[in-house]
Design an enzyme around this catalytic site. Structure first.
Site, PDB file in Angstrom:
ATOM      1  N   ASP A 104      44.887  29.337  31.109  1.00 20.44           N
ATOM      2  CA  ASP A 104      43.999  28.259  32.037  1.00 20.44           C
ATOM      3  C   ASP A 104      42.974  28.057  31.045  1.00 20.44           C
ATOM      4  O   ASP A 104      41.888  27.947  31.445  1.00 20.44           O
ATOM      5  CB  ASP A 104      44.271  29.100  32.903  1.00 20.44           C
ATOM      6  CG  ASP A 104      44.121  28.262  34.079  1.00 20.44           C
ATOM      7  OD1 ASP A 104      44.238  26.499  33.337  1.00 20.44           O
ATOM      8  OD2 ASP A 104      43.336  28.103  34.977  1.00 20.44           O
ATOM      9  N   LEU A 105      42.970  27.220  30.049  1.00 21.97           N
ATOM     10  CA  LEU A 105      42.161  27.629  29.245  1.00 21.97           C
ATOM     11  C   LEU A 105      41.569  25.706  28.896  1.00 21.97           C
ATOM     12  O   LEU A 105      41.560  25.304  27.800  1.00 21.97           O
ATOM     13  CB  LEU A 105      42.683  27.772  27.331  1.00 21.97           C
ATOM     14  CG  LEU A 105      41.114  28.089  26.540  1.00 21.97           C
ATOM     15  CD1 LEU A 105      39.909  29.242  27.239  1.00 21.97           C
ATOM     16  CD2 LEU A 105      41.081  28.474  25.143  1.00 21.97           C
TER      17      LEU A 105
END
Length: 198
Positions: A104-105
């Site tokens: 979830d960068l």
């Protein structure tokens, strides 16, 4: 201004190299032995040895259904994403082993420090390393080109990776459509079209 900009570039390069090393640490499979979340939504991490199958069944289809159910996507949009899913094996690029990814960068999960950056709030699992990089580009990470240059020096990416960015952005866009509605319809549709052009 010049010294500060220079320090930020150094921090970005250090972050890019560290991200490449994290990905290179690898994972046993695509997915994980635990269930996860992306924001408030469940994230099915059932392990797989095939990235295309994992990405289709665990990342695209569940959120395509959710986005469709809440009316965020029209039937033509759903059909477009389904075409991407059907063609995933040919669109995915060269086969790569599972990487250890953040999952979830987006830019809000990157905290800048004077000499590097730290990531927070992971949805960690075994995945495709291009997924994290595409997510960084989705909402605009500062100094992204410096991050990518250092990443490439540490562990070069497969040819054509820039053309696959929209493919890897489909999952977070579908998540946003499922959560926030039709405001993400156009971006989802555009990413699916770009992925098909690949």
């Amino acid at each position: 201004m010049g010294a500060r900009h220079s320090r930020q570039r150094v921090a970005a390069r250090r972050f890019g190299a560290r991200l490449a090393r994290m990905h290179d640490a690898g994972a046993e499979s695509f997915g994980a032995d635990w269930s996860g979340y992306i924001g408030p939504l469940p994230l099915d991490n059932t392990p797989s040895t095939d990235w295309s199958e994992f990405y289709a069944r665990r990342r695209l289809l569940p959120y395509l259904r959710r986005a469709s159910d809440v009316g965020a996507l029209r039937p033509a949009d759903v059909a477009l994403v389904e075409r991407v899913i059907e063609r995933l094996p040919e669109l995915a690029g060269p086969s790569e082993p599972p990487a250890r990814i953040h999952g979830d960068l987006w830019s809000g999960n990157v905290l800048w420090q004077p000499d590097t950056a730290t990531v927070i709030d992971p949805a960690a699992h075994g995945g495709h390393r291009e997924t994290d990089l595409a997510m960084l580009a989705l909402f605009g990470l500062p100094h992204l080109e410096e991050v990518l240059a250092a990443y490439q020096e540490e562990t070069p990416l497969a040819d054509g990776w820039r053309q696959r960015v929209p493919l890897h952005q489909l999952h977070p866009l579908l998540v946003h459509a499922a959560l926030f509605g039709s405001g993400y319809r156009a971006a989802t549709r555009d990413a699916a079209k770009a992925a098909l052009r690949g």
